[in-house]
Design a protein around this motif. Structure first.
Motif, PDB file in Angstrom:
ATOM      1  N   ALA A  17      -2.441  -0.983   0.914  1.00  0.00           N
ATOM      2  CA  ALA A  17      -1.275  -0.116   1.057  1.00  0.00           C
ATOM      3  C   ALA A  17      -1.716   1.262   1.521  1.00  0.00           C
ATOM      4  N   MET A  18      -0.811   1.933   2.235  1.00  0.00           N
ATOM      5  CA  MET A  18      -1.162   3.224   2.817  1.00  0.00           C
ATOM      6  C   MET A  18      -0.243   4.310   2.287  1.00  0.00           C
ATOM      7  N   GLN A  19      -0.807   5.499   2.009  1.00  0.00           N
ATOM      8  CA  GLN A  19       0.035   6.658   1.689  1.00  0.00           C
ATOM      9  C   GLN A  19      -0.345   7.791   2.627  1.00  0.00           C
ATOM     10  N   LYS A  20       0.671   8.362   3.232  1.00  0.00           N
ATOM     11  CA  LYS A  20       0.427   9.495   4.136  1.00  0.00           C
ATOM     12  C   LYS A  20       0.810  10.769   3.420  1.00  0.00           C
ATOM     13  N   GLU A  21      -0.064  11.767   3.481  1.00  0.00           N
ATOM     14  CA  GLU A  21       0.303  13.068   2.940  1.00  0.00           C
ATOM     15  C   GLU A  21      -0.282  14.153   3.822  1.00  0.00           C
ATOM     16  N   PHE A  22       0.147  15.369   3.584  1.00  0.00           N
ATOM     17  CA  PHE A  22      -0.359  16.473   4.391  1.00  0.00           C
ATOM     18  C   PHE A  22      -1.148  17.429   3.514  1.00  0.00           C
ATOM     19  N   ILE A  23      -2.374  17.765   3.979  1.00  0.00           N
ATOM     20  CA  ILE A  23      -3.131  18.830   3.330  1.00  0.00           C
ATOM     21  C   ILE A  23      -3.010  20.016   4.277  1.00  0.00           C
ATOM     22  N   GLY A  24      -2.126  20.951   3.927  1.00  0.00           N
ATOM     23  CA  GLY A  24      -1.805  22.016   4.870  1.00  0.00           C
ATOM     24  C   GLY A  24      -1.057  21.380   6.030  1.00  0.00           C
ATOM     25  N   ARG A  25      -1.657  21.466   7.194  1.00  0.00           N
ATOM     26  CA  ARG A  25      -1.009  20.869   8.366  1.00  0.00           C
ATOM     27  C   ARG A  25      -1.672  19.574   8.788  1.00  0.00           C
ATOM     28  N   LYS A  26      -2.837  19.304   8.123  1.00  0.00           N
ATOM     29  CA  LYS A  26      -3.581  18.119   8.542  1.00  0.00           C
ATOM     30  C   LYS A  26      -3.057  16.875   7.844  1.00  0.00           C
ATOM     31  N   PRO A  27      -2.756  15.826   8.567  1.00  0.00           N
ATOM     32  CA  PRO A  27      -2.347  14.598   7.904  1.00  0.00           C
ATOM     33  C   PRO A  27      -3.563  13.939   7.246  1.00  0.00           C
ATOM     34  N   ASN A  28      -3.334  13.438   6.033  1.00  0.00           N
ATOM     35  CA  ASN A  28      -4.404  12.764   5.305  1.00  0.00           C
ATOM     36  C   ASN A  28      -3.877  11.406   4.877  1.00  0.00           C
ATOM     37  N   THR A  29      -4.465  10.361   5.400  1.00  0.00           N
ATOM     38  CA  THR A  29      -3.962   9.028   5.113  1.00  0.00           C
ATOM     39  C   THR A  29      -4.880   8.332   4.120  1.00  0.00           C
ATOM     40  N   ASN A  30      -4.320   7.950   2.983  1.00  0.00           N
ATOM     41  CA  ASN A  30      -5.093   7.251   1.961  1.00  0.00           C
ATOM     42  C   ASN A  30      -4.755   5.769   1.925  1.00  0.00           C
ATOM     43  N   TYR A  31      -5.763   4.998   1.593  1.00  0.00           N
ATOM     44  CA  TYR A  31      -5.571   3.554   1.495  1.00  0.00           C
ATOM     45  C   TYR A  31      -6.014   3.070   0.136  1.00  0.00           C
ATOM     46  N   ASN A  32      -5.309   2.082  -0.399  1.00  0.00           N
ATOM     47  CA  ASN A  32      -5.767   1.443  -1.633  1.00  0.00           C
ATOM     48  C   ASN A  32      -5.517  -0.058  -1.558  1.00  0.00           C
ATOM     49  N   ALA A  33      -6.273  -0.794  -2.369  1.00  0.00           N
ATOM     50  CA  ALA A  33      -6.100  -2.244  -2.400  1.00  0.00           C
ATOM     51  C   ALA A  33      -4.906  -2.576  -3.279  1.00  0.00           C
ATOM     52  N   THR A  34      -4.051  -3.473  -2.842  1.00  0.00           N
ATOM     53  CA  THR A  34      -2.908  -3.893  -3.660  1.00  0.00           C
ATOM     54  C   THR A  34      -3.357  -4.981  -4.633  1.00  0.00           C
ATOM     55  N   GLY A  35      -2.495  -5.290  -5.595  1.00  0.00           N
ATOM     56  CA  GLY A  35      -2.802  -6.362  -6.541  1.00  0.00           C
ATOM     57  C   GLY A  35      -3.040  -7.673  -5.815  1.00  0.00           C
ATOM     58  N   LYS A  36      -2.190  -7.927  -4.826  1.00  0.00           N
ATOM     59  CA  LYS A  36      -2.304  -9.154  -4.026  1.00  0.00           C
ATOM     60  C   LYS A  36      -3.658  -9.174  -3.300  1.00  0.00           C
ATOM     61  N   GLY A  37      -4.038  -8.027  -2.749  1.00  0.00           N
ATOM     62  CA  GLY A  37      -5.309  -7.921  -2.041  1.00  0.00           C
ATOM     63  C   GLY A  37      -6.497  -8.162  -2.956  1.00  0.00           C
ATOM     64  N   ARG A  38      -6.434  -7.595  -4.180  1.00  0.00           N
ATOM     65  CA  ARG A  38      -7.529  -7.770  -5.142  1.00  0.00           C
ATOM     66  C   ARG A  38      -7.699  -9.240  -5.514  1.00  0.00           C
ATOM     67  N   GLU A  39      -6.557  -9.896  -5.770  1.00  0.00           N
ATOM     68  CA  GLU A  39      -6.603 -11.323  -6.102  1.00  0.00           C
ATOM     69  C   GLU A  39      -7.233 -12.126  -4.953  1.00  0.00           C
ATOM     70  N   ALA A  40      -6.765 -11.826  -3.733  1.00  0.00           N
ATOM     71  CA  ALA A  40      -7.271 -12.553  -2.562  1.00  0.00           C
ATOM     72  C   ALA A  40      -8.767 -12.334  -2.390  1.00  0.00           C
ATOM     73  N   PHE A  41      -9.206 -11.100  -2.628  1.00  0.00           N
ATOM     74  CA  PHE A  41     -10.629 -10.782  -2.474  1.00  0.00           C
ATOM     75  C   PHE A  41     -11.466 -11.538  -3.505  1.00  0.00           C
ATOM     76  N   LYS A  42     -10.959 -11.583  -4.735  1.00  0.00           N
ATOM     77  CA  LYS A  42     -11.684 -12.307  -5.793  1.00  0.00           C
ATOM     78  C   LYS A  42     -11.787 -13.791  -5.458  1.00  0.00           C
ATOM     79  N   ARG A  43     -10.672 -14.353  -4.942  1.00  0.00           N
ATOM     80  CA  ARG A  43     -10.693 -15.772  -4.557  1.00  0.00           C
ATOM     81  C   ARG A  43     -11.707 -16.009  -3.442  1.00  0.00           C
ATOM     82  N   HIS A  44     -11.729 -15.065  -2.488  1.00  0.00           N
ATOM     83  CA  HIS A  44     -12.654 -15.177  -1.359  1.00  0.00           C
ATOM     84  C   HIS A  44     -14.104 -15.159  -1.858  1.00  0.00           C
TER      85      HIS A  44
END
Lengths: 207, 100
Positions: B60-87
């Motif tokens: 999942a992605m979250q976009k925020e602004f630090i001052g005027r600079k866009p800062n895009t953060n990413y995190n693993a979702t629950g679904k992604g974590r499960e899939a990774f563990k299965r993999h």
């Protein structure tokens, strides 16, 4: 057989990415070794000026406290700190460069912040102790707070730092029991233990 | 053997995608530039792989602004974590399987 190697390399890539993204692994064992050497040299300078080997272990050369000596000790401690930090940054930068890693990234920032919270707290307490003339408590307190800082920071670097921290805490607590031998415990903690763990880490990760 | 290989997640077939997911498994969240430095890939390359992981809802992605600079953060979702563990489990089984 080829596919098995492929899967194994995939697993080791996953592991390495997890380590690189969450832990600061450029910390060089040599920084510990040099910090220890400086600390022992500093302890010897203080010992030479203020103590004699008469008596049970060693004794103060004279009774009472002179402000000059307190200033001398603080000066030596600051000198040791600056030299140790300088050498530490040098060796750590060198190791980071060798592995193509950055020295200032999110892992080193997290490491530093988590190290500094207990360390600064301890530093302020030591300044208060000095101000109130509880000189004998300063050496044990520095060891305990340094140990706590290392344990706190260890989540963001090698596990060995955690054990170094725990050893420093135990040593600091023992030093609180034997007030008056602060210099000896200080030399063991900041000198001997740094050299010991630094050598261990050097051979474990850099050879 | 064939069944086991089917258990491997197609979304992680690519090395960059596997790298993104590995890093996000051990970090609460990471921003675009940190991921870029870790993986040593170009902006465009990283963006397209992140997009692919977003589409299967592993990241999942979250976009925020630090001052005027866009800062895009990413995190693993629950679904992604499960899939990774299965993999990971499938990989381990494959290694064990070809051992005997």
């Amino acid at each position: 057989m080829e596919t098995k190697d492929q899967y194994l390399s995939e697993i080791s890539e996953i592991k390495s990415m997890m380590e690189r993204s969450s832990r600061f692994i450029s910390l060089s064992g040599l920084s510990g070794v040099f910090a220890g050497i400086y600390a022992l040299f500093g302890a010897w300078l203080v010992f030479d000026r203020m103590y004699t080997t008469d008596g049970f272990f060693y004794n103060r050369a004279y009774s009472g406290v002179y402000n000059n000596d307190v200033l001398f000790m603080i000066g030596v401690a600051i000198g040791v700190l600056i030299l140790a930090l300088g050498t530490g940054i040098f060796f750590t930068t060198r190791k980071a460069k060798k592995h193509g890693l950055k020295i200032w990234d999110s892992t080193s920032k997290r490491l530093l912040i988590n190290l500094l919270i207990p360390l600064a707290t301890g530093g302020i307490i030591c300044l208060i102790l000095l101000d109130k003339h509880y000189y004998a408590l300063v050496a044990p307190a520095t060891l305990v707070f340094y140990g706590l800082s290392l344990v706190n920071a260890s989540h963001h670097t090698y596990r060995d730092i955690r054990y170094l921290g725990l050893t420093q805490i135990v040593l600091g607590l023992v030093a609180f029991m034997y007030i008056g031998y602060g210099l000896l415990f200080w030399a063991i903690g900041f000198g001997v233990l740094h050299i010991l763990y630094g050598t261990l880490m050097y051979f474990k990760y850099e050879r | 053997m064939k069944n086991l290989i089917d258990k491997l997640d197609k979304a992680f077939e690519n090395r960059v995608r596997l790298g993104i997911m590995s890093a996000l498994m051990v970090n609460e969240r990471l921003n675009f530039n940190t991921l870029k430095e870790l993986l040593k890939v170009t902006d465009g390359n990283l963006a397209s792989h992140l997009k692919a992981l977003e589409q299967v809802e592993y990241v999942a992605m979250q976009k925020e602004f630090i001052g005027r600079k866009p800062n895009t953060n990413y995190n693993a979702t629950g679904k992604g974590r499960e899939a990774f563990k299965r993999h990971l489990a499938a990989l381990e089984e494959l290694i064990k399987g070809s051992n005997s």
